[in-house]
Each structure stands twice: as C-alpha cells, then as structure tokens.
Design a protein around this motif. Structure first.
Motif, PDB file in Angstrom:
ATOM      1  N   VAL A 189       0.820  -1.223   0.000  1.00 26.34           N
ATOM      2  CA  VAL A 189       0.000   0.000   0.000  1.00 26.34           C
ATOM      3  C   VAL A 189       0.852   1.270   0.000  1.00 26.34           C
ATOM      4  O   VAL A 189       0.605   2.182  -0.789  1.00 26.34           O
TER       5      VAL A 189
ATOM      6  N   PRO B 142      -6.768   9.707  -4.670  1.00 27.97           N
ATOM      7  CA  PRO B 142      -7.901   8.822  -4.897  1.00 27.97           C
ATOM      8  C   PRO B 142      -8.097   7.818  -3.778  1.00 27.97           C
ATOM      9  O   PRO B 142      -7.170   7.542  -3.015  1.00 27.97           O
ATOM     10  N   SER B 143      -9.293   7.273  -3.720  1.00 34.55           N
ATOM     11  CA  SER B 143      -9.606   6.219  -2.757  1.00 34.55           C
ATOM     12  C   SER B 143      -8.639   5.054  -2.950  1.00 34.55           C
ATOM     13  O   SER B 143      -8.376   4.648  -4.079  1.00 34.55           O
ATOM     14  N   GLY B 144      -8.099   4.565  -1.846  1.00 33.63           N
ATOM     15  CA  GLY B 144      -7.193   3.414  -1.912  1.00 33.63           C
ATOM     16  C   GLY B 144      -5.747   3.790  -2.173  1.00 33.63           C
ATOM     17  O   GLY B 144      -4.885   2.913  -2.262  1.00 33.63           O
TER      18      GLY B 144
ATOM     19  N   GLY C  85      -3.723   5.176  -0.166  1.00 32.39           N
ATOM     20  CA  GLY C  85      -2.891   4.949   1.020  1.00 32.39           C
ATOM     21  C   GLY C  85      -2.853   6.113   1.992  1.00 32.39           C
ATOM     22  O   GLY C  85      -2.049   6.111   2.927  1.00 32.39           O
TER      23      GLY C  85
ATOM     24  N   SER D  40      -5.022   7.172   4.404  1.00 36.42           N
ATOM     25  CA  SER D  40      -5.312   6.819   5.804  1.00 36.42           C
ATOM     26  C   SER D  40      -4.208   5.960   6.382  1.00 36.42           C
ATOM     27  O   SER D  40      -3.830   6.122   7.549  1.00 36.42           O
ATOM     28  N   THR D  41      -3.695   5.052   5.571  1.00 36.97           N
ATOM     29  CA  THR D  41      -2.626   4.177   6.059  1.00 36.97           C
ATOM     30  C   THR D  41      -1.405   5.016   6.435  1.00 36.97           C
ATOM     31  O   THR D  41      -0.766   4.767   7.464  1.00 36.97           O
TER      32      THR D  41
ATOM     33  N   GLU E 296      -0.961   1.694  12.664  1.00 32.25           N
ATOM     34  CA  GLU E 296      -0.452   0.639  11.777  1.00 32.25           C
ATOM     35  C   GLU E 296       1.064   0.603  11.920  1.00 32.25           C
ATOM     36  O   GLU E 296       1.700   1.657  11.985  1.00 32.25           O
TER      37      GLU E 296
ATOM     38  N   GLU F 212     -10.067  12.407   7.293  1.00 30.09           N
ATOM     39  CA  GLU F 212     -11.362  12.725   6.700  1.00 30.09           C
ATOM     40  C   GLU F 212     -12.387  13.120   7.773  1.00 30.09           C
ATOM     41  O   GLU F 212     -13.435  12.487   7.910  1.00 30.09           O
TER      42      GLU F 212
ATOM     43  N   HIS G 220     -11.032  15.562   1.534  1.00 30.03           N
ATOM     44  CA  HIS G 220     -11.493  15.863   0.180  1.00 30.03           C
ATOM     45  C   HIS G 220     -11.983  17.309   0.092  1.00 30.03           C
ATOM     46  O   HIS G 220     -12.546  17.709  -0.923  1.00 30.03           O
TER      47      HIS G 220
HETATM   48  N1  LIG Z   1      -6.117  -2.917   8.144  1.00 35.08           N
HETATM   49  C1  LIG Z   1      -6.039  -3.213   6.849  1.00 35.08           C
HETATM   50  N2  LIG Z   1      -5.957  -4.500   6.439  1.00 35.08           N
HETATM   51  C2  LIG Z   1      -5.862  -4.816   5.145  1.00 35.08           C
HETATM   52  N3  LIG Z   1      -5.847  -3.910   4.144  1.00 35.08           N
HETATM   53  C3  LIG Z   1      -5.942  -2.619   4.476  1.00 35.08           C
HETATM   54  C4  LIG Z   1      -6.039  -2.205   5.840  1.00 35.08           C
HETATM   55  N4  LIG Z   1      -6.109  -0.852   5.875  1.00 35.08           N
HETATM   56  C5  LIG Z   1      -6.060  -0.430   4.603  1.00 35.08           C
HETATM   57  N5  LIG Z   1      -5.953  -1.485   3.773  1.00 35.08           N
HETATM   58  C6  LIG Z   1      -5.858  -1.423   2.306  1.00 35.08           C
HETATM   59  O1  LIG Z   1      -4.894  -0.454   1.989  1.00 35.08           O
HETATM   60  C7  LIG Z   1      -5.268   0.243   0.802  1.00 35.08           C
HETATM   61  C8  LIG Z   1      -5.219   1.716   1.058  1.00 35.08           C
HETATM   62  O2  LIG Z   1      -6.234   2.057   1.988  1.00 35.08           O
HETATM   63  P1  LIG Z   1      -6.318   3.504   2.660  1.00 35.08           P
HETATM   64  O3  LIG Z   1      -7.536   3.490   3.544  1.00 35.08           O
HETATM   65  O4  LIG Z   1      -5.033   3.872   3.264  1.00 35.08           O
HETATM   66  O5  LIG Z   1      -6.571   4.393   1.384  1.00 35.08           O
HETATM   67  P2  LIG Z   1      -7.150   5.876   1.300  1.00 35.08           P
HETATM   68  O6  LIG Z   1      -6.342   6.573   0.286  1.00 35.08           O
HETATM   69  O7  LIG Z   1      -7.203   6.477   2.660  1.00 35.08           O
HETATM   70  O8  LIG Z   1      -8.599   5.612   0.745  1.00 35.08           O
HETATM   71  P3  LIG Z   1     -10.001   6.341   1.105  1.00 35.08           P
HETATM   72  O9  LIG Z   1      -9.913   7.724   0.521  1.00 35.08           O
HETATM   73  O10 LIG Z   1     -11.007   5.489   0.397  1.00 35.08           O
HETATM   74  O11 LIG Z   1     -10.135   6.305   2.591  1.00 35.08           O
HETATM   75  C9  LIG Z   1      -6.631  -0.295   0.402  1.00 35.08           C
HETATM   76  O12 LIG Z   1      -6.429  -1.264  -0.611  1.00 35.08           O
HETATM   77  C10 LIG Z   1      -7.133  -0.933   1.661  1.00 35.08           C
HETATM   78  O13 LIG Z   1      -7.991  -1.998   1.380  1.00 35.08           O
END
Ligand SMILES: Nc1ncnc2c1ncn2[C@@H]1O[C@H](COP(=O)(O)OP(=O)(O)OP(=O)(O)O)[C@@H](O)[C@H]1O
Length: 276
Positions: free
Chosen positions: A32, A51-53, A55, A57-58, A67, A178, A210
């Motif tokens: 990710v 974009p969504s996904g 990374g 939030s991670t 994490e 968010e 956003h």
């Molecule tokens: N605890 C977890 N276990 C497994 N996969 C995870 C976990 N947390 C996030 N992911 C995966 O990591 C990727 C990135 O997720 P993340 O939530 O960081 O994206 P994002 O940019 O914040 O998206 P959004 O705008 O939709 O919140 C996604 O494919 C998600 O499924």
C-alpha cells in the motif's frame, strides 16, 4: 500541578515536527505505501489528497503507529516512533487523532468524554481534568453542551467534541482522517472552522481530506498521493490550482466537477460542491 502542554511550543526545535523516511506498508500481498518521504515543520498544515485506496489513511495511521510500518522510520518531535525501545504510549500522547467517526463514549456526558481519557491516560486529577475540558470545549464553541450526551448533539457538534477531546490531551501535532466525510453538508463548515482556528494558532496538522476549499485556504502544503507514493506536493495554489503532474490533474478534474462550477448561480471562483 501537571500543566497541559501549550498548543505550540515556539521555543523548540530545529528539526521537522514529523519526519517520515522510506516508509513502506503492506497488508499481505497488498503493497500500500511504497516509499514515502515527508517532513512536516512545526506549525505547518499539510493536506493529503488522492484517490480512494491510494494509502492516505494508512500513511496517517503509520504516523502514530496505529499501523506498524513494514519498513522505514517515523519521527515525531525528534523521537523515533519506529524505534523498538521507544515508549510508544508516551509518544502517542503527543499526537492527537480525529477520525471520520467521532467514537465518543455514548453513555457519558460531553464533559466526561473529555475528562475520562485525561484521568486514565495522563493521570490528571479531577479538578485539573475538568478545567482542561472546560477550556477545550470553549475552544470548539461548545461550552453550553458540557452536560449533554453525544446522541443529543449534531454530527458536527460531536466531531467538535472529538477535536476538543484530542486537544485535552495536550498534543503537539494533530492528525485528521477525513474529519468531515461522515457529516451532512451543512455541518461541514463548523468543523472546518474549528480546524481553521487551530491552524491559525500554529498547531502542526496533517489532514487527509477531500475538502479542497480547506486545502486551498488553510493548508501550507498539499500532498497528492496515488498508488502509495507522493506524486507531487507544494503550495495549494500550485498543486490544486495548477498541478504539474497529469495524475494530479485528472484526480482534481474528477473531484472538482467543472459542470458544477459553471452551473447557474456558481460564482466561478473557489471549488464547487459536491464533493467539497
Ligand atoms: N487494516 C487493513 N488490512 C488490510 N488492508 C488494508 C487495511 N487498511 C487499509 N488497507 C488497504 O490499503 C489500501 C489503502 O487504503 P487507505 O484506507 O489507506 O486508502 P485511502 O487513500 O485512505 O482511501 P479512502 O480515501 O477510500 O479512505 C486499500 O487497498 C485498503 O484496502
């Protein structure tokens, strides 16, 4: 008496308040975060968009070790969180986090939502915790809701309580994931207004959002992420107003619907809604 840390300690430090080096995070085979390097200065407000996904939030969750990074180093206020010997709870107390969901204790009053964590986590006595709670409820404009229960408040008010709760712990940095996404559109402004005040006070803030209006008007820097990397970063006027990278441009085109901008009644300046 134990003092609450000031929102901003202008006496310290030379280095960045948040320092991220070579950060990778995988969930199983899902790679990710793919090498994030980011410095955030004391008092800086950084908005992370993408974009969504991608990374976002991670990344935020790796900054307070909700994490665990697969690789790389994270420093907050010069302390390495990723050092295996660090007292992670002590460092985490320096980092306030506000989520999309407010996560308030439903069965106690607003005041107790602010007092209990201070007593349990920081060991403050009742009088001191109450004083800090009062101060921070005033800071978010909710002094009159002190004895209400969360369910009696609007979503916007609940999120302001969640911000006041985080502030009551005396954090040096605030992370927002968010914070307005779960709110009805008419309630978004009151939460952004509180965040704007914090930014004005010099709080170091990392905000996944956003809300392009907030990014444009408040952020010192906007970071655009896609596919687990930082694609570009810079002042909002550049990244949001005139991006260098095609990926950034197409993301912004998708979320800032030009049709809405040109709709009758739109003033032709500032971001259209929705999304905000
Ligand atoms: N605890 C977890 N276990 C497994 N996969 C995870 C976990 N947390 C996030 N992911 C995966 O990591 C990727 C990135 O997720 P993340 O939530 O960081 O994206 P994002 O940019 O914040 O998206 P959004 O705008 O939709 O919140 C996604 O494919 C998600 O499924």
């Amino acid at each position: 008496m134990q003092q609450e840390a000031p929102a901003v300690d202008t006496t310290a430090t030379d280095g960045p308040e948040i320092e991220i080096r070579g950060l990778h995070k995988s969930f199983g085979a899902n790679h990710v975060l793919r090498g994030i390097d980011l410095d955030i200065a004391r008092g800086e407000v950084v908005c992370v968009i993408g974009p969504s996904g991608s990374g976002k939030s991670t990344l935020l969750r790796c900054v307070n070790l909700l994490e665990e990074p697969s690789e790389g180093r994270v420093f907050v206020g010069g302390t390495e969180l990723t050092d295996p010997d660090v007292d992670i709870d002590a460092v985490r107390r320096r980092i306030g986090m506000v989520f999309q969901q407010f996560n308030l204790f439903p069965h106690v009053s607003v005041r107790e939502n602010l007092v209990l964590p201070q007593r349990r986590v920081l060991g403050r006595n009742k009088a001191e915790a109450e004083a800090v709670a009062r101060k921070n409820l005033a800071r978010v404009g909710l002094s009159d809701k002190s004895e209400a229960y969360p369910a009696q408040l609007s979503g916007g008010q609940q999120q302001r309580v969640a911000i006041a709760r985080a502030l009551s712990m005396g954090p040096e940095v605030m992370l927002f994931d968010e914070p307005t996404s779960a709110l009805d559109p008419e309630l978004v402004g009151e939460v952004l207004a509180v965040m704007r005040v914090l930014a004005g006070e010099g709080m170091t803030m990392m905000v996944v959002t956003h809300e392009m209006s907030f990014a444009r008007e408040v952020a010192d820097r906007v970071v655009f992420m896609d596919g687990g990397v930082i694609v570009e970063q810079g002042p909002a006027a550049q990244v949001v107003g005139d991006p260098l990278e095609e990926r950034t441009r197409s993301f912004l085109n998708r979320i800032l619907d030009p049709a809405a901008a040109e709709a009758p009644g739109a003033r032709g300046e500032g971001p259209p809604a929705p999304p905000r």
